[in-house]
Enzyme design. Structure first.
Site, PDB file in Angstrom:
ATOM      1  N   ASP A 256       0.811  -1.229   0.000  1.00 36.89           N
ATOM      2  CA  ASP A 256       0.000   0.000   0.000  1.00 36.89           C
ATOM      3  C   ASP A 256       0.842   1.275   0.000  1.00 36.89           C
ATOM      4  OD1 ASP A 256      -2.253  -1.509   0.112  1.00 36.89           O
ATOM      5  OD2 ASP A 256      -2.540  -1.299   2.278  1.00 36.89           O
TER       6      ASP A 256
HETATM    7  P1  NAP Z   1       0.986  -4.078   3.182  1.00 37.33           P
HETATM    8  O1  NAP Z   1       0.251  -3.109   2.352  1.00 37.33           O
HETATM    9  O2  NAP Z   1       0.238  -4.738   4.274  1.00 37.33           O
HETATM   10  O3  NAP Z   1       1.590  -5.193   2.206  1.00 37.33           O
HETATM   11  C1  NAP Z   1       2.428  -6.178   2.684  1.00 37.33           C
HETATM   12  C2  NAP Z   1       2.838  -7.045   1.508  1.00 37.33           C
HETATM   13  O4  NAP Z   1       3.820  -7.949   1.978  1.00 37.33           O
HETATM   14  C3  NAP Z   1       1.703  -7.864   0.942  1.00 37.33           C
HETATM   15  O5  NAP Z   1       1.362  -7.418  -0.341  1.00 37.33           O
HETATM   16  C4  NAP Z   1       2.243  -9.310   0.913  1.00 37.33           C
HETATM   17  O6  NAP Z   1       2.084  -9.859  -0.407  1.00 37.33           O
HETATM   18  C5  NAP Z   1       3.717  -9.131   1.246  1.00 37.33           C
HETATM   19  N1  NAP Z   1       4.233 -10.207   2.105  1.00 37.33           N
HETATM   20  C6  NAP Z   1       3.625 -10.820   3.130  1.00 37.33           C
HETATM   21  N2  NAP Z   1       4.415 -11.761   3.656  1.00 37.33           N
HETATM   22  C7  NAP Z   1       5.556 -11.727   2.940  1.00 37.33           C
HETATM   23  C8  NAP Z   1       6.756 -12.471   3.002  1.00 37.33           C
HETATM   24  N3  NAP Z   1       6.952 -13.438   3.906  1.00 37.33           N
HETATM   25  N4  NAP Z   1       7.740 -12.170   2.119  1.00 37.33           N
HETATM   26  C9  NAP Z   1       7.561 -11.195   1.191  1.00 37.33           C
HETATM   27  N5  NAP Z   1       6.443 -10.479   1.092  1.00 37.33           N
HETATM   28  C10 NAP Z   1       5.443 -10.740   1.948  1.00 37.33           C
HETATM   29  O7  NAP Z   1       2.291  -3.449   3.837  1.00 37.33           O
HETATM   30  P2  NAP Z   1       2.878  -1.964   3.808  1.00 37.33           P
HETATM   31  O8  NAP Z   1       3.185  -1.533   2.410  1.00 37.33           O
HETATM   32  O9  NAP Z   1       3.975  -1.980   4.818  1.00 37.33           O
HETATM   33  O10 NAP Z   1       1.696  -1.057   4.278  1.00 37.33           O
HETATM   34  C11 NAP Z   1       1.250  -1.045   5.618  1.00 37.33           C
HETATM   35  C12 NAP Z   1      -0.260  -0.972   5.627  1.00 37.33           C
HETATM   36  O11 NAP Z   1      -0.690  -1.183   6.967  1.00 37.33           O
HETATM   37  C13 NAP Z   1      -0.768   0.380   5.171  1.00 37.33           C
HETATM   38  O12 NAP Z   1      -1.936   0.242   4.416  1.00 37.33           O
HETATM   39  C14 NAP Z   1      -1.063   1.077   6.480  1.00 37.33           C
HETATM   40  O13 NAP Z   1      -2.069   2.058   6.369  1.00 37.33           O
HETATM   41  C15 NAP Z   1      -1.534  -0.098   7.325  1.00 37.33           C
HETATM   42  N6  NAP Z   1      -1.400   0.199   8.761  1.00 37.33           N
HETATM   43  C16 NAP Z   1      -0.179   0.551   9.259  1.00 37.33           C
HETATM   44  C17 NAP Z   1      -0.069   0.934  10.562  1.00 37.33           C
HETATM   45  C18 NAP Z   1       1.242   1.371  11.160  1.00 37.33           C
HETATM   46  O14 NAP Z   1       1.234   2.019  12.196  1.00 37.33           O
HETATM   47  N7  NAP Z   1       2.361   1.020  10.560  1.00 37.33           N
HETATM   48  C19 NAP Z   1      -1.198   0.926  11.386  1.00 37.33           C
HETATM   49  C20 NAP Z   1      -2.423   0.524  10.841  1.00 37.33           C
HETATM   50  C21 NAP Z   1      -2.491   0.168   9.526  1.00 37.33           C
HETATM   51  P3  NAP Z   1       2.097 -11.450  -0.620  1.00 37.33           P
HETATM   52  O15 NAP Z   1       1.025 -11.991   0.249  1.00 37.33           O
HETATM   53  O16 NAP Z   1       1.860 -11.619  -2.066  1.00 37.33           O
HETATM   54  O17 NAP Z   1       3.447 -11.916  -0.207  1.00 37.33           O
END
Ligand code: NAP
Length: 495
Positions: free
Chosen positions: A422
């Site tokens: 994301d």
């Molecule tokens: P993300 O959007 O959750 O995407 C994570 C990606 O990692 C997934 O597409 C997944 O694809 C891949 N993945 C999962 N396991 C894996 C593995 N073992 N090896 C390689 N890839 C793997 O992560 P992000 O880009 O870090 O974004 C964070 C999201 O969380 C945002 O939407 C944010 O708003 C939300 N959030 C964050 C917080 C905070 O405080 N940080 C709080 C609330 C919400 P595959 O399944 O295809 O591998």
């Protein structure tokens, strides 16, 4: 005759001495009670003040990864100081029970904190948070059950603190269960928010009755108030999706601080007031920061399920995902001069941070500059990526925030996206119908080449397709983060 007179005189003398003795005895106050409140209280207050300064300085140091470790230690020393000095407080009793509770709590906290995996940190924080709220609620319960001796204002503060503490306690319990994977569903049903509102209003009315009745509130009314507050905390948290829990935990953290501050007023304890206010203020700021970085108002987090309400992205996807082998990516990296690594939640799941640092050092040896770009909400809690990279030994001066690095992407030869989704989705800039529209993102798509490491077609936290993966300059390197980076290391070494 004279003998009788002498005897009477002696008797009357004895009587008057006895009366004098009785007067002296009546005016006598035991030494401890005279000294403790008057002489020790200023000393105790000075120690509380010192503890408060340590909390504030500790928090200040936590604002930078370089000084954060020291900040934790400073705040910890402040807490030990405040706890120890409270033993001398004239109102403290039950020393044995308190010592046993502190010893038990310390052992459990030490063992669990040592064992917890980095990916499980959010639920650990939820648990600790809930304990803080529960402790504040327990103080309120003691005050209200015994009929607060501190007056009507204290009674009102105990009710408010008790309500907030209970909500934080039971809500954090639900947050823990969701993050731990014990409750995978967001429990939603029609008119749910109206039911929650009604319950909240009833709880407020009962709380009002407790304040109004004062010391005569009685066991039943106070118990009903606490049960309602606990149930409200559960029902309020149930409909919120597991992935939104970090924001909710941050909010509960702020509430816990507030509850502790209220109870500090009830007990007239300066350390509790200051520590609670500091936690309340910093928790509120953190919640705001997270909501801003996700471009979602807090009301949206609390009352809407992310991704569902806004519908799917509507921008038409053109192009296709192009796969690349680890060998080809290694050759691309070897001829680059500037590489940016963007870690995300997937790197945390794969525990790939150590391998990523190994790859970085290997590239540096070949005069390739490597920088890390961190999105404020990458992963599942604020600072998630910074903590992982620090654990692996990545120096802070090559880690950059979104604002610091976003202008540099066009100059990057290769951007390596490891388990992020994301936070690098250009739909946030271009697709008005996307649930993540408006969320600030890392402009990875503007780099010369992008390589995305992920296991398959899985979407990110928001559940929407990522336009980046279909872009002309993007290639996919499929596999779990740690194994793929290890493969890359071998390939680079063999070149
Ligand atoms: P993300 O959007 O959750 O995407 C994570 C990606 O990692 C997934 O597409 C997944 O694809 C891949 N993945 C999962 N396991 C894996 C593995 N073992 N090896 C390689 N890839 C793997 O992560 P992000 O880009 O870090 O974004 C964070 C999201 O969380 C945002 O939407 C944010 O708003 C939300 N959030 C964050 C917080 C905070 O405080 N940080 C709080 C609330 C919400 P595959 O399944 O295809 O591998």
């Amino acid at each position: 005759m004279s003998n009788t007179t002498t005897l009477e005189q002696a008797l009357s003398q004895h009587k008057s001495s006895l009366q004098q003795l009785e007067q002296v005895a009546a005016s006598y106050t035991p030494k401890e009670t005279m000294v403790a409140p008057s002489a020790l209280m200023p000393v105790i207050e000075v120690f509380y003040f010192a503890a408060a300064i340590l909390f504030i300085l500790g928090l200040k140091r936590m604002s930078s990864p370089v000084t954060a470790r020291g900040g934790i230690v400073w705040a910890g020393i402040g807490m030990v100081l405040a706890t120890l000095i409270t033993f001398l407080h004239p109102h403290t009793g039950n020393y044995l029970l308190i010592t046993v509770a502190i010893a038990l709590g310390s052992v459990i906290a030490w063992v669990s904190a040592k064992r917890v995996a980095m990916t499980d940190m959010p639920q650990m924080i939820a648990l600790y948070n809930g304990m803080g709220g529960g402790a504040a609620a327990a103080i309120a319960a003691v005050e209200l059950f015994k009929g607060s001796s501190h007056g009507a204002t204290a009674q009102a503060l105990a009710v408010v603190g008790g309500l907030i503490g209970c909500v934080s306690f039971s809500g954090s319990g639900v947050a823990f269960a969701k993050l731990q994977g014990w409750m995978n569903k967001a429990f939603t049903f029609p008119k749910q928010q109206w039911l929650n509102l009604a319950l909240f209003v009833i709880t407020l009315i009962v709380g009002g009755a407790v304040i109004f009745k004062g010391a005569a509130a009685g066991l039943t009314l106070v118990t009903v108030f606490f049960v309602l507050a606990l149930v409200f905390g559960i029902l309020m948290t149930l409909p919120i999706g597991g992935a939104d829990m970090p924001v909710v935990i941050s909010l509960f953290n702020a509430l816990t601080g507030l509850a502790v501050a209220f109870e500090g007023f009830v007990l007239n304890n300066a350390a509790m007031i200051i520590a609670g206010t500091v936690v309340g203020a910093s928790g509120t700021l953190l919640t705001q920061l997270m909501a801003k970085a996700m471009n979602r108002p807090i009301s949206n987090v609390l009352f809407k399920s992310f991704g569902k309400a806004s519908g799917e992205a509507s921008e038409e996807i053109t192009g296709s995902m192009k796969e690349m082998s680890a060998n080809d990516v290694a050759s691309m990296l070897s001829i680059s001069s500037q590489v940016v690594i963007v870690p995300g939640y997937g790197m945390a799941v794969a525990q790939a941070q150590h391998k990523v640092w190994e790859l970085t050092k290997l590239l540096n040896e070949r005069d390739i500059e490597v920088k890390f770009a961190i999105h404020p909400v990458a992963g599942r809690m604020p600072g998630h990526m910074n903590v992982l990279l620090a654990e692996a030994g990545v120096p802070y001066d090559i880690i950059f925030d979104l604002d610091e690095i976003n202008e540099e992407f066009p100059q990057a030869d290769v951007v390596l996206v490891i388990g992020a989704n994301d936070v690098v989705n250009p739909a946030a800039r271009t697709d008005k119908n996307s649930p993540i529209y408006g969320m600030p993102i890392l402009n990875v798509d503007k780099a010369k080449n992008v390589v995305v490491i992920k296991r398959g077609q899985g979407t990110g936290f928001s559940g929407v397709e990522n336009l980046l993966f279909y872009a002309e300059n993007t290639h996919m390197l499929y596999g779990s983060g740690q194994a793929v980076v290890a493969e890359l290391i071998q390939s680079v070494k063999s070149m």
